[in-house]
Design an enzyme around this catalytic site. Structure first.
Site, PDB file in Angstrom:
ATOM      1  N   LEU A  83      19.399  -7.253  54.648  1.00  0.00           N
ATOM      2  CA  LEU A  83      18.205  -6.685  55.274  1.00  0.00           C
ATOM      3  C   LEU A  83      17.311  -5.917  54.307  1.00  0.00           C
ATOM      4  O   LEU A  83      16.386  -5.223  54.720  1.00  0.00           O
ATOM      5  CB  LEU A  83      18.611  -5.812  56.464  1.00  0.00           C
ATOM      6  CG  LEU A  83      19.421  -6.560  57.538  1.00  0.00           C
ATOM      7  CD1 LEU A  83      19.819  -5.621  58.661  1.00  0.00           C
ATOM      8  CD2 LEU A  83      18.681  -7.767  58.065  1.00  0.00           C
ATOM      9  N   CYS A  84      17.577  -6.048  53.003  1.00  0.00           N
ATOM     10  CA  CYS A  84      16.714  -5.423  51.996  1.00  0.00           C
ATOM     11  C   CYS A  84      15.473  -6.280  51.767  1.00  0.00           C
ATOM     12  O   CYS A  84      15.537  -7.503  51.779  1.00  0.00           O
ATOM     13  CB  CYS A  84      17.460  -5.286  50.669  1.00  0.00           C
ATOM     14  SG  CYS A  84      18.560  -3.889  50.592  1.00  0.00           S
ATOM     15  N   HIS A  85      14.366  -5.606  51.521  1.00  0.00           N
ATOM     16  CA  HIS A  85      13.118  -6.298  51.211  1.00  0.00           C
ATOM     17  C   HIS A  85      13.084  -6.672  49.729  1.00  0.00           C
ATOM     18  O   HIS A  85      13.587  -5.907  48.893  1.00  0.00           O
ATOM     19  CB  HIS A  85      11.921  -5.384  51.499  1.00  0.00           C
ATOM     20  CG  HIS A  85      11.735  -5.092  52.942  1.00  0.00           C
ATOM     21  ND1 HIS A  85      12.431  -4.094  53.587  1.00  0.00           N
ATOM     22  CD2 HIS A  85      10.943  -5.678  53.876  1.00  0.00           C
ATOM     23  CE1 HIS A  85      12.064  -4.071  54.862  1.00  0.00           C
ATOM     24  NE2 HIS A  85      11.168  -5.017  55.064  1.00  0.00           N
ATOM     25  N   MET A 143      18.802   1.222  47.297  1.00  0.00           N
ATOM     26  CA  MET A 143      19.799   0.149  47.361  1.00  0.00           C
ATOM     27  C   MET A 143      19.815  -0.647  46.060  1.00  0.00           C
ATOM     28  O   MET A 143      20.866  -1.086  45.597  1.00  0.00           O
ATOM     29  CB  MET A 143      19.552  -0.777  48.560  1.00  0.00           C
ATOM     30  CG  MET A 143      19.698  -0.083  49.909  1.00  0.00           C
ATOM     31  SD  MET A 143      21.203   0.915  50.099  1.00  0.00           S
ATOM     32  CE  MET A 143      22.461  -0.311  49.937  1.00  0.00           C
ATOM     33  N   GLU A 144      18.650  -0.805  45.451  1.00  0.00           N
ATOM     34  CA  GLU A 144      18.572  -1.487  44.163  1.00  0.00           C
ATOM     35  C   GLU A 144      19.307  -0.694  43.088  1.00  0.00           C
ATOM     36  O   GLU A 144      20.041  -1.267  42.269  1.00  0.00           O
ATOM     37  CB  GLU A 144      17.102  -1.707  43.778  1.00  0.00           C
ATOM     38  CG  GLU A 144      16.399  -2.778  44.576  1.00  0.00           C
ATOM     39  CD  GLU A 144      16.055  -2.406  46.017  1.00  0.00           C
ATOM     40  OE1 GLU A 144      15.671  -3.307  46.768  1.00  0.00           O
ATOM     41  OE2 GLU A 144      16.161  -1.218  46.409  1.00  0.00           O
ATOM     42  N   ASP A 192      35.175  -6.222  33.909  1.00  0.00           N
ATOM     43  CA  ASP A 192      35.415  -7.611  33.517  1.00  0.00           C
ATOM     44  C   ASP A 192      35.537  -7.757  32.001  1.00  0.00           C
ATOM     45  O   ASP A 192      36.391  -8.499  31.511  1.00  0.00           O
ATOM     46  CB  ASP A 192      34.289  -8.506  34.037  1.00  0.00           C
ATOM     47  CG  ASP A 192      34.488  -9.948  33.631  1.00  0.00           C
ATOM     48  OD1 ASP A 192      35.547 -10.527  33.983  1.00  0.00           O
ATOM     49  OD2 ASP A 192      33.608 -10.507  32.953  1.00  0.00           O
TER      50      ASP A 192
END
EC number: 4.6.1.17
Length: 156
Positions: free
Chosen positions: A73-75, A109-110, A124
Site C-alpha cells: 500500500l506504499c505509493h 517506509m522507504e 549475507d
C-alpha cells in the site's frame, strides 16, 4: 483513531492527490551484531565475498527505490536523495538510511526498507565467517530498526 488503508469495502491505497507537495525526509537506523573478528575483517576489506559496505549501500538504495513494489500500500515516490552510512562499534555495525523527497506523502517506509535491506546484505556478505561449526549464527543479530527522525515542511 481511524485506519486510512482499510474501510468497510476492504483494503485500499490512500488517495493523496489532493495533498500539497512538501519536503519530506526520514532517517532510519538499525544494527547488526557481529563477532569482533568479523568487524575487523570488514574494516580491513578482507571478506572474501567482496566489499561489504559498498554492497550494503547499493542494496539499501535499490530497496528504497523499490519500496512500493515490496510494501503493497506504499505509493511510488519521486525521491530526491538517499544516503546509507555506517558507524562501527566493537561488535556491531549501525546502518543509517536517510531518504529525501518532495511529495505528498512521507518517506519513512522507504528509510526503514533501505536500512533493513542494507543490514540483510551485510549478513549475507559475512555469513561464511559468522557461522559456527554447526552452521548456525549464535552471535549474529539484526536489532533496533527504527525511524529516528521524520520531517515534513513547506519549501518555497
Amino acid at each position: 483513531m481511524k485506519l486510512t488503508h482499510v474501510d468497510e469495502k476492504g483494503v485500499k491505497m490512500v488517495e493523496v492527490g489532493h495533498k500539497k507537495d512538501m519536503y519530506r525526509r526520514a532517517i532510519a537506523k538499525g544494527r547488526i551484531k557481529l563477532k569482533p573478528e568479523t568487524i575487523k575483517l570488514i574494516r580491513e576489506g578482507k571478506i572474501e565475498k567482496g566489499n561489504v559496505l559498498a554492497a550494503a549501500q547499493i542494496a539499501g538504495i535499490l530497496a528504497v527505490k523499490k519500496t512500493f513494489d515490496i510494501i503493497p500500500l506504499c505509493h511510488p515516490i519521486p525521491l530526491t536523495g538517499v544516503d546509507i552510512t555506517f558507524d562501527f562499534g566493537e561488535d556491531y555495525i549501525e546502518v543509517t538510511c536517510e531518504v529525501r523527497a518532495i511529495y505528498k506523502t512521507g518517506v519513512e517506509m522507504e528509510a526503514l526498507t533501505g536500512v533493513s535491506v542494507a543490514l540483510l546484505t551485510i549478513w549475507d556478505m559475512v555469513k561464511a565467517v559468522e557461522k559456527d561449526e554447526k552452521g548456525q549464527y549464535p552471535y549474529t543479530k539484526i536489532e533496533e530498526i527504527r525511524v529516528v527522525e521524520k520531517i515534513k515542511e513547506e519549501r518555497s
